[in-house]
Design a protein around this motif. Structure first.
Motif, PDB file in Angstrom:
ATOM      1  N   CYS A 194      -8.910  -2.427  -2.991  1.00  0.00           N
ATOM      2  CA  CYS A 194      -7.491  -2.098  -2.911  1.00  0.00           C
ATOM      3  C   CYS A 194      -6.897  -2.544  -1.577  1.00  0.00           C
ATOM      4  CB  CYS A 194      -7.309  -0.596  -3.104  1.00  0.00           C
ATOM      5  SG  CYS A 194      -5.593  -0.047  -3.033  1.00  0.00           S
ATOM      6  N   TYR A 233      -7.619   5.271   0.251  1.00  0.00           N
ATOM      7  CA  TYR A 233      -7.042   4.218   1.081  1.00  0.00           C
ATOM      8  C   TYR A 233      -7.608   4.198   2.499  1.00  0.00           C
ATOM      9  CZ  TYR A 233      -3.658   3.393  -2.620  1.00  0.00           C
ATOM     10  OH  TYR A 233      -3.068   3.073  -3.831  1.00  0.00           O
ATOM     11  N   ASP A 265       2.116   1.824  -3.472  1.00  0.00           N
ATOM     12  CA  ASP A 265       1.047   2.339  -4.337  1.00  0.00           C
ATOM     13  C   ASP A 265       0.769   3.807  -4.052  1.00  0.00           C
ATOM     14  OD1 ASP A 265       0.828  -0.144  -5.491  1.00  0.00           O
ATOM     15  OD2 ASP A 265      -0.892  -0.767  -4.283  1.00  0.00           O
ATOM     16  N   ASP A 311     -13.874   0.384  -4.945  1.00  0.00           N
ATOM     17  CA  ASP A 311     -12.456   0.415  -5.328  1.00  0.00           C
ATOM     18  C   ASP A 311     -11.549   0.503  -4.106  1.00  0.00           C
ATOM     19  OD1 ASP A 311     -13.385   0.370  -7.867  1.00  0.00           O
ATOM     20  OD2 ASP A 311     -12.878   2.443  -8.369  1.00  0.00           O
ATOM     21  N   GLU A 337       0.832  -1.205   0.000  1.00  0.00           N
ATOM     22  CA  GLU A 337       0.000   0.000   0.000  1.00  0.00           C
ATOM     23  C   GLU A 337       0.867   1.257   0.000  1.00  0.00           C
ATOM     24  OE1 GLU A 337      -4.129  -0.879   2.289  1.00  0.00           O
ATOM     25  OE2 GLU A 337      -2.323  -1.208   3.466  1.00  0.00           O
TER      26      GLU A 337
END
Length: 416
Positions: A276, A149, A86, A272, A83
């Motif tokens: 993720c 996130y 990303d 999404d 993460e």
């Protein structure tokens, strides 16, 4: 998440500060772009310097071409290395540095793990990348990443909703009132698209629901019946017709809720963010219990359903950050019950994760292993400008030490 940006002249100073910290095992190199990375998490400072210089034209007149960024998540944000990679890539892409050479380091020398990024703001043709309004652009981008996130808002300490609402407790008495409060609150706060997703949500609070269909005097009717359950999902006590709790949780209202939730999840792309996070945690472990526990830390409850033989046949994820209840297969094959069953069974169960191979544009495939505030120009080095002091006290001490070393060398050269 707080981002701090500094610009300067000394590429080696920025690389040496981060590289020495990483090589002392106080962090690790997470990812690079257009810079050699052997996948060990360590840094060859001189090789990195050569790779950067090979990209930058020697005749460029860009002043202070070196950009040093620190990205500081809230201490309560639990993020995997995947993460963090990303987040760093997306941040750099949106800031206009996506195709530039860069190195992303994770600093682990303090409890508040954070990222440092070294890149340059001059392209292969010697032209400067536009960095005007960087402060405002960066702030907007970090807000977008926080939403995607599920991170804490940098300007608010307690953004996440309370995830641990009280479960229905038969021993506490007045079960009807408890059950009614739970059902109405969950319908108000969460989005779910099927009866299965609704049941998964209710199960977290010792409740379940069933459809009641029948025919009275030639007229068909549809209704819902709610029941309280024990810790193992078994019904206890007498069931409650939905009419006892009001029309807002009845059959017709819940059906409308399904349709409304489906549209909202699609329009706002809420799935999404959940996908993720779940994929990132799944890639980091083959241990089912650790997978569930890590997701819970991130604000996502996992409800798995098993056959009598113990095989997973259903998986639902309740994301308290977005208020969405999502069946695993709805988010993709890789999160379906069959895929999860395969992931958590031999030969992988209990084994450490296999390092991920991540390819970015312009970069060869490399191996990437899985509370105080979060978050000067160096004479002769020019590491940072006052534009945005990303350095902390330890970093400043490192810079001063380099200054002293350089002065000593000059004195020796003068025969002093």
């Amino acid at each position: 998440m707080v981002a701090k940006i500094s610009v300067g002249n000394s590429l080696y100073g920025a690389l040496a500060y981060n590289g020495e910290k990483i090589n002392k095992e106080e962090g690790r190199l997470l990812t690079t772009n257009r810079i050699y990375n052997d996948g060990t998490g360590t840094v060859d400072i001189h090789r990195a310097m050569e790779d950067f210089l090979s990209f930058m034209p020697v005749w460029s007149r860009v002043e202070k071409p070196v950009v040093h960024i620190s990205l500081n998540p809230h201490p309560d944000d639990v993020l995997t290395d995947t993460e963090l990679q990303d987040i760093a890539r997306e941040y750099l892409e949106k800031m206009g540095f996506g195709n530039q050479p860069y190195m992303v380091y994770k600093h682990e020398d303090i409890d508040r793990h954070h990222l440092h990024i070294v890149t340059v703001r001059v392209d292969e043709n010697g032209k400067s990348i536009d960095t005007r309004n960087n402060f405002y652009r960066s702030k907007q981008i970090t807000r977008e990443l926080e939403r995607k996130y599920g991170l804490h808002d940098a300007e608010r300490k307690n953004r996440r909703p309370d995830m641990q609402r009280h479960k229905v407790d038969v021993s506490a008495g007045d079960v009807k009132k408890q059950a009614g409060n739970v059902v109405k609150e969950l319908n108000r706060r969460y989005r779910f698209q099927t009866m299965g997703e609704y049941r998964a949500l209710l199960s977290l609070y010792n409740m379940t629901v069933e459809e009641a269909r029948g025919n009275v005097r030639g007229r068909e009717y549809n209704g819902l019946v709610y029941s309280v359950t024990d810790g193992k999902g078994n019904k206890v006590g007498n069931p409650f017709k939905s009419s006892l709790f009001g029309k807002s949780v009845g059959f017709d209202a819940v059906q409308r809720k399904f349709a409304r939730s489906k549209q909202e999840i699609k329009d706002m792309k809420l799935a999404d963010m959940t996908k993720c996070t779940v994929l990132s945690v799944l890639q980091s472990t083959y241990d089912k219990e650790r997978f569930i526990a890590t997701l819970k830390e991130k604000g996502i409850d996992t409800v798995l359903r098993y056959t009598e033989e113990g095989r997973i046949y259903g998986a639902t994820f309740i994301d308290h950050r977005t208020g969405c209840v999502l069946n695993g297969s709805r988010m993709g094959r890789e999160l379906s019950a069959n895929a999860l069953q395969e992931h958590f069974t031999l030969p992988y169960a209990g084994q450490p994760p296999v390092p991920l191979s991540i390819t970015t544009e312009g970069q060869e495939e490399t191996q990437a292993p899985s509370t105080s505030e979060y978050g000067r120009d160096l004479d002769g080095m020019g590491l940072f400008s006052p534009e945005g002091p990303a350095v902390d006290a330890e970093e400043e001490a490192f810079i001063r030490a380099m200054q002293r070393r350089k002065k000593k060398k000059k004195r020796k050269g003068l025969g002093m």
